[in-house]
Design an enzyme around this catalytic site. Structure first.
Site, short mmCIF file in Angstrom:
data_model
loop_
_atom_site.label_atom_id
_atom_site.label_comp_id
_atom_site.label_asym_id
_atom_site.label_seq_id
_atom_site.Cartn_x
_atom_site.Cartn_y
_atom_site.Cartn_z
N ASP A 69 0.99 -1.03 -0.05
CA ASP A 69 -0.10 -0.02 -0.03
C ASP A 69 0.97 1.29 0.02
O ASP A 69 1.94 1.19 0.53
CB ASP A 69 -0.98 -0.04 1.12
CG ASP A 69 -2.12 1.09 1.23
OD1 ASP A 69 -1.77 2.11 1.17
OD2 ASP A 69 -3.02 0.61 0.98
N GLN A 72 -15.04 2.12 0.28
CA GLN A 72 -14.14 1.80 -0.93
C GLN A 72 -13.65 2.96 -1.71
O GLN A 72 -14.51 3.65 -2.01
CB GLN A 72 -15.15 0.72 -1.59
CG GLN A 72 -14.55 0.15 -2.74
CD GLN A 72 -15.09 -0.82 -3.68
OE1 GLN A 72 -16.38 -0.99 -3.57
NE2 GLN A 72 -14.47 -1.53 -4.53
N HIS A 83 -10.68 -5.75 -3.97
CA HIS A 83 -9.11 -5.55 -3.28
C HIS A 83 -9.25 -5.73 -1.84
O HIS A 83 -10.25 -5.61 -1.37
CB HIS A 83 -8.35 -4.35 -3.71
CG HIS A 83 -9.01 -3.07 -3.17
ND1 HIS A 83 -10.22 -2.55 -3.66
CD2 HIS A 83 -8.58 -2.32 -1.92
CE1 HIS A 83 -10.44 -1.35 -3.03
NE2 HIS A 83 -9.54 -1.24 -1.78
N HIS A 91 -7.23 -5.66 1.54
CA HIS A 91 -5.95 -4.75 2.60
C HIS A 91 -5.64 -5.86 3.51
O HIS A 91 -6.50 -6.45 4.25
CB HIS A 91 -6.68 -3.80 3.41
CG HIS A 91 -6.85 -2.54 2.27
ND1 HIS A 91 -5.94 -1.68 2.10
CD2 HIS A 91 -8.01 -2.19 1.79
CE1 HIS A 91 -6.66 -0.54 1.39
NE2 HIS A 91 -7.94 -0.94 1.15
#
Length: 113
Positions: A30, A93, A99, A101
């Site tokens: 990230d 989102q 996706h 995390h």
């Protein structure tokens, strides 16, 4: 999807700090980490969010979670981790592409903010 940030990252059009890649998924760190270990796992196929998943996506999701488990072991995550998939605006989102995390190596409070 033509204008999707994560589709462009998966296609290599936008650089990322890759952790893992195969023909179905990409894992990358990230850019704004919220924990000492914070990476994302995305399918290369454009799926807008978890709300768009069907039972046919079962093998893909199994692969995603098996990869998360393996990567956490490789990264020395020993005391647990959190996997989060935000869905929709109220769910937080910010990129409309499925996706996950993965956050680890710090204590994560519950309930989240």
């Amino acid at each position: 999807m033509e204008d999707c940030l994560f589709c462009k990252i998966a296609a290599g059009e936008i650089p990322s700090n890759k952790l893992f890649e195969d023909d179905r998924i990409l894992a990358f760190y990230d850019i704004d980490p919220q924990a000492p270990v914070h990476f994302l796992v995305i399918p290369k196929q454009h799926i807008p969010s978890a709300a768009a998943l069907t039972e046919e996506n079962g093998p893909l999701l199994g692969h995603v979670f098996a990869t998360i488990s393996r990567l956490c072991k490789e990264l020395g995550v020993e005391n647990g981790y959190r996997v989060v998939s935000n869905v929709g605006q109220d769910g937080g989102q910010s990129v409309p592409h499925l996706h996950f995390h993965v956050l680890a190596k710090r204590s994560l409070a519950w309930p989240p903010g």
